[in-house]
Motif scaffolding. Structure first.
Motif, PDB file in Angstrom:
ATOM      1  N   PRO A 152       0.813  -1.222   0.000  1.00  0.00           N
ATOM      2  CA  PRO A 152       0.000   0.000   0.000  1.00  0.00           C
ATOM      3  C   PRO A 152       0.848   1.275   0.000  1.00  0.00           C
ATOM      4  CG  PRO A 152       0.216  -0.825   2.236  1.00  0.00           C
ATOM      5  CD  PRO A 152       0.953  -1.805   1.338  1.00  0.00           C
ATOM      6  N   HIS A 153       0.311   2.372  -0.546  1.00  0.00           N
ATOM      7  CA  HIS A 153       0.865   3.688  -0.235  1.00  0.00           C
ATOM      8  C   HIS A 153       0.145   4.205   1.011  1.00  0.00           C
ATOM      9  CE1 HIS A 153      -2.680   5.432  -2.051  1.00  0.00           C
ATOM     10  NE2 HIS A 153      -2.358   5.023  -3.270  1.00  0.00           N
ATOM     11  N   ALA A 154       0.502   5.403   1.478  1.00  0.00           N
ATOM     12  CA  ALA A 154      -0.026   5.867   2.771  1.00  0.00           C
ATOM     13  C   ALA A 154      -1.558   5.896   2.786  1.00  0.00           C
ATOM     14  CB  ALA A 154       0.543   7.236   3.101  1.00  0.00           C
ATOM     15  N   LEU A 179       5.274  -0.354   2.786  1.00  0.00           N
ATOM     16  CA  LEU A 179       4.615   0.953   2.736  1.00  0.00           C
ATOM     17  C   LEU A 179       5.415   1.851   1.803  1.00  0.00           C
ATOM     18  CD1 LEU A 179       2.663   3.180   3.597  1.00  0.00           C
ATOM     19  CD2 LEU A 179       4.018   3.498   5.676  1.00  0.00           C
ATOM     20  N   LYS A 180       4.767   2.287   0.700  1.00  0.00           N
ATOM     21  CA  LYS A 180       5.475   3.041  -0.332  1.00  0.00           C
ATOM     22  C   LYS A 180       5.457   4.538  -0.050  1.00  0.00           C
ATOM     23  CE  LYS A 180       2.713   1.292  -3.386  1.00  0.00           C
ATOM     24  NZ  LYS A 180       2.012   0.855  -4.596  1.00  0.00           N
ATOM     25  N   GLY A 181       6.395   5.226  -0.656  1.00  0.00           N
ATOM     26  CA  GLY A 181       6.471   6.676  -0.519  1.00  0.00           C
ATOM     27  C   GLY A 181       7.908   7.121  -0.699  1.00  0.00           C
ATOM     28  N   ALA A 182       8.205   8.344  -0.263  1.00  0.00           N
ATOM     29  CA  ALA A 182       9.569   8.868  -0.424  1.00  0.00           C
ATOM     30  C   ALA A 182      10.559   7.993   0.338  1.00  0.00           C
ATOM     31  CB  ALA A 182       9.629  10.303   0.072  1.00  0.00           C
ATOM     32  N   THR A 183      10.135   7.515   1.510  1.00  0.00           N
ATOM     33  CA  THR A 183      10.897   6.482   2.214  1.00  0.00           C
ATOM     34  C   THR A 183      10.013   5.245   2.216  1.00  0.00           C
ATOM     35  OG1 THR A 183      11.846   8.176   3.623  1.00  0.00           O
ATOM     36  CG2 THR A 183      12.062   5.898   4.395  1.00  0.00           C
ATOM     37  N   GLN A 184      10.593   4.081   1.913  1.00  0.00           N
ATOM     38  CA  GLN A 184       9.766   2.861   1.814  1.00  0.00           C
ATOM     39  C   GLN A 184      10.118   1.942   2.970  1.00  0.00           C
ATOM     40  OE1 GLN A 184       8.168   2.772  -1.850  1.00  0.00           O
ATOM     41  NE2 GLN A 184      10.079   2.773  -2.964  1.00  0.00           N
ATOM     42  N   TYR A 185       9.074   1.573   3.715  1.00  0.00           N
ATOM     43  CA  TYR A 185       9.246   0.794   4.939  1.00  0.00           C
ATOM     44  C   TYR A 185       8.748  -0.624   4.706  1.00  0.00           C
ATOM     45  CZ  TYR A 185       9.488   5.503   6.952  1.00  0.00           C
ATOM     46  OH  TYR A 185       9.821   6.806   7.233  1.00  0.00           O
ATOM     47  N   GLY A 196      15.558   6.570  -3.580  1.00  0.00           N
ATOM     48  CA  GLY A 196      15.948   7.132  -4.875  1.00  0.00           C
ATOM     49  C   GLY A 196      15.453   8.550  -5.020  1.00  0.00           C
ATOM     50  N   PRO A 197      15.611   9.115  -6.226  1.00  0.00           N
ATOM     51  CA  PRO A 197      15.174  10.494  -6.440  1.00  0.00           C
ATOM     52  C   PRO A 197      13.653  10.627  -6.407  1.00  0.00           C
ATOM     53  CG  PRO A 197      16.027   9.527  -8.479  1.00  0.00           C
ATOM     54  CD  PRO A 197      16.246   8.515  -7.394  1.00  0.00           C
ATOM     55  N   SER A 198      13.204  11.821  -6.058  1.00  0.00           N
ATOM     56  CA  SER A 198      11.755  12.036  -5.911  1.00  0.00           C
ATOM     57  C   SER A 198      11.027  12.035  -7.250  1.00  0.00           C
ATOM     58  CB  SER A 198      11.499  13.349  -5.185  1.00  0.00           C
ATOM     59  OG  SER A 198      12.081  13.290  -3.915  1.00  0.00           O
ATOM     60  N   TRP A 199      11.754  11.994  -8.342  1.00  0.00           N
ATOM     61  CA  TRP A 199      11.098  11.886  -9.658  1.00  0.00           C
ATOM     62  C   TRP A 199      10.214  10.639  -9.722  1.00  0.00           C
ATOM     63  CZ3 TRP A 199      11.257  15.941 -12.667  1.00  0.00           C
ATOM     64  CH2 TRP A 199      12.375  16.786 -12.651  1.00  0.00           C
ATOM     65  N   THR A 200      10.545   9.638  -8.916  1.00  0.00           N
ATOM     66  CA  THR A 200       9.758   8.391  -8.943  1.00  0.00           C
ATOM     67  C   THR A 200       8.315   8.613  -8.491  1.00  0.00           C
ATOM     68  OG1 THR A 200      11.793   7.251  -8.437  1.00  0.00           O
ATOM     69  CG2 THR A 200       9.830   5.950  -8.199  1.00  0.00           C
ATOM     70  N   ALA A 201       8.069   9.744  -7.828  1.00  0.00           N
ATOM     71  CA  ALA A 201       6.708  10.032  -7.375  1.00  0.00           C
ATOM     72  C   ALA A 201       5.839  10.373  -8.576  1.00  0.00           C
ATOM     73  CB  ALA A 201       6.736  11.192  -6.374  1.00  0.00           C
ATOM     74  N   GLN A 202       5.412   9.362  -9.317  1.00  0.00           N
ATOM     75  CA  GLN A 202       4.536   9.585 -10.473  1.00  0.00           C
ATOM     76  C   GLN A 202       3.642   8.362 -10.682  1.00  0.00           C
ATOM     77  OE1 GLN A 202       6.496   9.604 -14.300  1.00  0.00           O
ATOM     78  NE2 GLN A 202       8.280   8.534 -13.488  1.00  0.00           N
ATOM     79  N   ALA A 203       2.504   8.612 -11.309  1.00  0.00           N
ATOM     80  CA  ALA A 203       1.557   7.515 -11.547  1.00  0.00           C
ATOM     81  C   ALA A 203       2.266   6.394 -12.291  1.00  0.00           C
ATOM     82  CB  ALA A 203       0.376   8.032 -12.351  1.00  0.00           C
ATOM     83  N   GLY A 204       2.057   5.187 -11.851  1.00  0.00           N
ATOM     84  CA  GLY A 204       2.627   4.027 -12.545  1.00  0.00           C
ATOM     85  C   GLY A 204       3.892   3.478 -11.906  1.00  0.00           C
ATOM     86  N   SER A 205       4.565   4.278 -11.062  1.00  0.00           N
ATOM     87  CA  SER A 205       5.782   3.766 -10.410  1.00  0.00           C
ATOM     88  C   SER A 205       5.441   2.604  -9.487  1.00  0.00           C
ATOM     89  CB  SER A 205       6.451   4.854  -9.563  1.00  0.00           C
ATOM     90  OG  SER A 205       7.007   5.825 -10.374  1.00  0.00           O
ATOM     91  N   GLY A 206       4.309   2.734  -8.805  1.00  0.00           N
ATOM     92  CA  GLY A 206       3.897   1.673  -7.883  1.00  0.00           C
ATOM     93  C   GLY A 206       3.583   0.386  -8.640  1.00  0.00           C
ATOM     94  N   ASP A 207       3.027   0.532  -9.854  1.00  0.00           N
ATOM     95  CA  ASP A 207       2.709  -0.654 -10.667  1.00  0.00           C
ATOM     96  C   ASP A 207       4.003  -1.386 -11.050  1.00  0.00           C
ATOM     97  OD1 ASP A 207       0.119   0.209 -10.521  1.00  0.00           O
ATOM     98  OD2 ASP A 207       0.074   1.071 -12.533  1.00  0.00           O
ATOM     99  N   VAL A 208       5.001  -0.605 -11.462  1.00  0.00           N
ATOM    100  CA  VAL A 208       6.289  -1.212 -11.827  1.00  0.00           C
ATOM    101  C   VAL A 208       6.892  -1.906 -10.603  1.00  0.00           C
ATOM    102  CG1 VAL A 208       8.676  -0.675 -12.454  1.00  0.00           C
ATOM    103  CG2 VAL A 208       6.800   0.342 -13.750  1.00  0.00           C
TER     104      VAL A 208
HETATM  105  N1  ADP Z   1       8.880  11.456  -2.939  1.00  0.00           N
HETATM  106  C1  ADP Z   1       9.167  10.284  -3.507  1.00  0.00           C
HETATM  107  N2  ADP Z   1      10.438   9.975  -3.813  1.00  0.00           N
HETATM  108  C2  ADP Z   1      10.739   8.814  -4.436  1.00  0.00           C
HETATM  109  N3  ADP Z   1       9.822   7.887  -4.757  1.00  0.00           N
HETATM  110  C3  ADP Z   1       8.546   8.135  -4.448  1.00  0.00           C
HETATM  111  C4  ADP Z   1       8.161   9.326  -3.813  1.00  0.00           C
HETATM  112  N4  ADP Z   1       6.825   9.295  -3.643  1.00  0.00           N
HETATM  113  C5  ADP Z   1       6.392   8.135  -4.168  1.00  0.00           C
HETATM  114  N5  ADP Z   1       7.424   7.433  -4.652  1.00  0.00           N
HETATM  115  C6  ADP Z   1       7.359   6.144  -5.339  1.00  0.00           C
HETATM  116  O1  ADP Z   1       6.302   6.201  -6.255  1.00  0.00           O
HETATM  117  C7  ADP Z   1       5.530   5.008  -6.215  1.00  0.00           C
HETATM  118  C8  ADP Z   1       4.105   5.395  -5.984  1.00  0.00           C
HETATM  119  O2  ADP Z   1       3.319   4.262  -5.919  1.00  0.00           O
HETATM  120  P1  ADP Z   1       1.748   4.355  -6.143  1.00  0.00           P
HETATM  121  O3  ADP Z   1       1.199   5.559  -5.461  1.00  0.00           O
HETATM  122  O4  ADP Z   1       1.192   3.044  -5.812  1.00  0.00           O
HETATM  123  O5  ADP Z   1       1.711   4.635  -7.694  1.00  0.00           O
HETATM  124  P2  ADP Z   1       0.793   4.021  -8.838  1.00  0.00           P
HETATM  125  O6  ADP Z   1      -0.333   3.294  -8.185  1.00  0.00           O
HETATM  126  O7  ADP Z   1       0.338   5.196  -9.636  1.00  0.00           O
HETATM  127  O8  ADP Z   1       1.688   3.131  -9.629  1.00  0.00           O
HETATM  128  C9  ADP Z   1       6.143   4.117  -5.175  1.00  0.00           C
HETATM  129  O9  ADP Z   1       6.869   3.131  -5.817  1.00  0.00           O
HETATM  130  C10 ADP Z   1       7.089   5.009  -4.401  1.00  0.00           C
HETATM  131  O10 ADP Z   1       8.253   4.339  -4.205  1.00  0.00           O
END
Ligand code: ADP
Ligand code: NAX
Length: 483
Positions: A339-341, A376-382, A397-409
């Motif tokens: 899950p994300h938050a 638990l996903k996010g900027a820090t992943q636990y 990693g870099p905050s660029w990953t915060a985008q739709a679809g990163s969680g799917d990958v």
């Molecule tokens: N600030 C951030 N810095 C780096 N990675 C982030 C940050 N915020 C979110 N992510 C990453 O982005 C992804 C978000 O996942 P999620 O919200 O489920 O996206 P989606 O469902 O659109 O694929 C997670 O893999 C998380 O690691």
């Protein structure tokens, strides 16, 4: 793996050390390391050491004395609380260090080459003393490098929050072990590069840990000469819907580029065509699998019907996104929730800010409740592991990953690793770390599938670290590079 230590364990280790070594002064050890790093950061120029009332200020004062003695440079001290560590003050005055008041600091600041922050360390509460707010802002505006001793002042050691006022560091030198604030965002963003200095303390094992690159290299399921596509792990993927077609393509991309032996896609037919157009190695239709990935982009319609038979298969599942809404009380052994938050909040029946306030505690609570691993996903992943009662932070990693679809990958990478037979806590820690490392190779707004395509480059590098041969014979990547 590095243990993240709470303040009480550091203080206990310090007491034990003092009892066992009455002749050793830990503060001097710490101060020497601070001075040595300061010299490396700025070999010349004036240093301003800002000290608070406690031992953190003591470190600063002894470091100031060392810097005056070792180099021929000017060092000045600003005691922000009026009082400061008494022996430290005497030591600094003995070598003629000048003590400044607020006005003098304001006047001299533009000519300072380095600020050493000894206002508060592990004894610090969240928030910066009010009389230094202006100073923190000026350091930022004037781009003066700041070396924080132990903890950047304004942060609290075990707290991941970043308050409005903090003396943000260029580098932080901490002692014995990192603390949560050094690694968990957003607090970590105020620490700059963190260096952990050994001052001789013995610490117990911690149940809060940070992944290292070497762990990824050691644990990755490297293929061997005995491997075939089945033994590498067959992953079933049922994701995507008419509303979210990309949620079929993206997890499969993550799974393929992280090395799944074979993928069986069982989502909607139209989406299978989309996938095959991009990734022709994917097979379509059901068959034996070692793990399933479900939930990405299901939307609500038909989700339960898709989930039921897969749950009954009994193999470990990666459960993402929409499938998290339909969790049964008991999950197949070895399963992983991602899950994300917001999704975790929904799972626990609490608000998102409550999760964001205590990500370690809430991820662990869900892991205990479902007796399964939670990422638990996010900027820090636990990664909460209820079996060994610990929480691991993935490489960030870099905050660029915060985008739709990163969680799917990410879910796809988790699936590859579960199918390869890794236990869920390891699979989750590896997957999140590798995605972050791939994103670090593509630092910019690259779409999540392009980031996935950088995973093989990361793995080639890691193979070198793990000394994994990539060709027949004894040649390792290192020996090939030497040709
Ligand atoms: N600030 C951030 N810095 C780096 N990675 C982030 C940050 N915020 C979110 N992510 C990453 O982005 C992804 C978000 O996942 P999620 O919200 O489920 O996206 P989606 O469902 O659109 O694929 C997670 O893999 C998380 O690691
Ligand atoms: N524990 C150890 O192992 C060692 C500790 N050392 C140093 O000692 C430090 C810990 O020292 P202390 O326990 O004295 O604690 P600190 O020096 O970190 O801070 C304590 C003082 O700061 C004040 N303070 C805390 N938060 C504040 C805030 N937000 N605003 C205003 N004032 C605030 C407190 O009231 C107290 O007077 C470590 O961080 C490290 O730098 C080193 O000397 C080496 C050994």
């Amino acid at each position: 793996m590095i243990g993240i230590q709470p303040v009480d364990k550091i203080r206990a280790a310090e007491r034990e050390f003092a009892e066992a070594n009455p002749d050793v002064n830990l503060m001097l050890r710490a101060a020497d390391q601070v001075a040595e790093l300061a010299e490396r950061m700025v070999p010349s120029g004036t240093i301003l050491v800002v000290v608070g009332p406690g031992n953190n200020g003591g470190d600063g004062l002894f470091a100031a004395r060392k810097l005056v003695r070792d180099g021929r440079r000017q060092v000045m001290v600003w005691p922000v609380a009026g009082t400061a560590h008494p022996q430290g003050v005497v030591a600094a005055r003995q070598v003629g260090i000048r003590f400044l008041n607020d006005l003098e600091v304001g006047r001299l600041l533009p000519d300072i080459a380095l600020v050493i922050d000894g206002i508060t360390g592990i004894g610090g509460r969240t928030g910066l003393p009010e009389n230094v707010h202006w100073f923190a802002e000026m350091c930022d505006v004037l781009k003066i490098p700041v070396l924080a001793i132990d903890i950047p002042s304004g942060l609290a050691a075990e707290d991941h929050h970043r308050p409005a006022h903090v003396l943000a560091a260029t580098r932080t030198i901490t002692f014995a072990a990192p603390k949560l604030c050094h690694l968990a965002q957003p607090a970590a963003s105020a620490c700059g590069d963190v260096e952990v200095a050994d001052i001789g303390l013995e610490l117990p094992k911690s149940n809060l840990r940070q992944m290292q690159r070497m762990d990824v290299a050691r644990w990755w399921p490297w293929p061997t000469p005995y491997t075939d596509k089945y033994s590498r792990g067959v992953l079933g993927i049922d994701t995507g819907s008419d509303r979210y077609p990309g949620a079929a393509v993206l997890p499969v991309t993550g799974a393929v580029y992280s090395g799944a032996g074979m993928i069986r896609f069982t989502g909607p037919d139209r989406l299978a065509d989309l996938i095959l157009h991009k990734l022709p190695s994917v097979t379509v239709g059901s068959g034996r699998v070692e793990a399933w990935l479900v939930g990405c982009g299901w939307s609500e319609e038909g989700a339960e019907q898709r989930f039921g038979p897969i749950l009954e298969s009994g193999v470990p599942l990666v459960i993402d996104a929409d499938a998290l809404r339909y969790l049964p009380k008991r999950l197949p052994e070895g399963s992983l929730l991602t899950p994300h938050a917001g999704e975790l909040a929904e799972l626990l029946g609490i608000s998102r800010p409550e999760v964001e306030d205590d990500p370690v505690g809430k991820a662990y609570e869900a892991a205990e409740r479902w007796e399964t691993t939670v990422l638990l996903k996010g900027a820090t992943q636990y990664i909460a592991n209820p079996f060994e009662k610990r929480v691991t932070l993935a490489i960030a990693g870099p905050s660029w990953t915060a985008q739709a679809g990163s969680g799917d990958v990410l879910a796809g990478i988790c699936g590859t690793l579960l199918a390869a037979g890794l236990p869920a806590p390891k699979a989750a820690a590896l997957a999140a770390s590798v995605q972050a490392m791939a994103a670090a190779r593509k630092p910019g707004p690259f779409p999540p599938d392009v980031v996935a395509q950088a995973i093989p480059e990361v793995l080639v590098h890691l193979a070198e670290l793990a000394d994994q041969p990539v060709l027949a014979g004894d040649l390792t990547p290192r020996s090939i590079a030497a040709q």
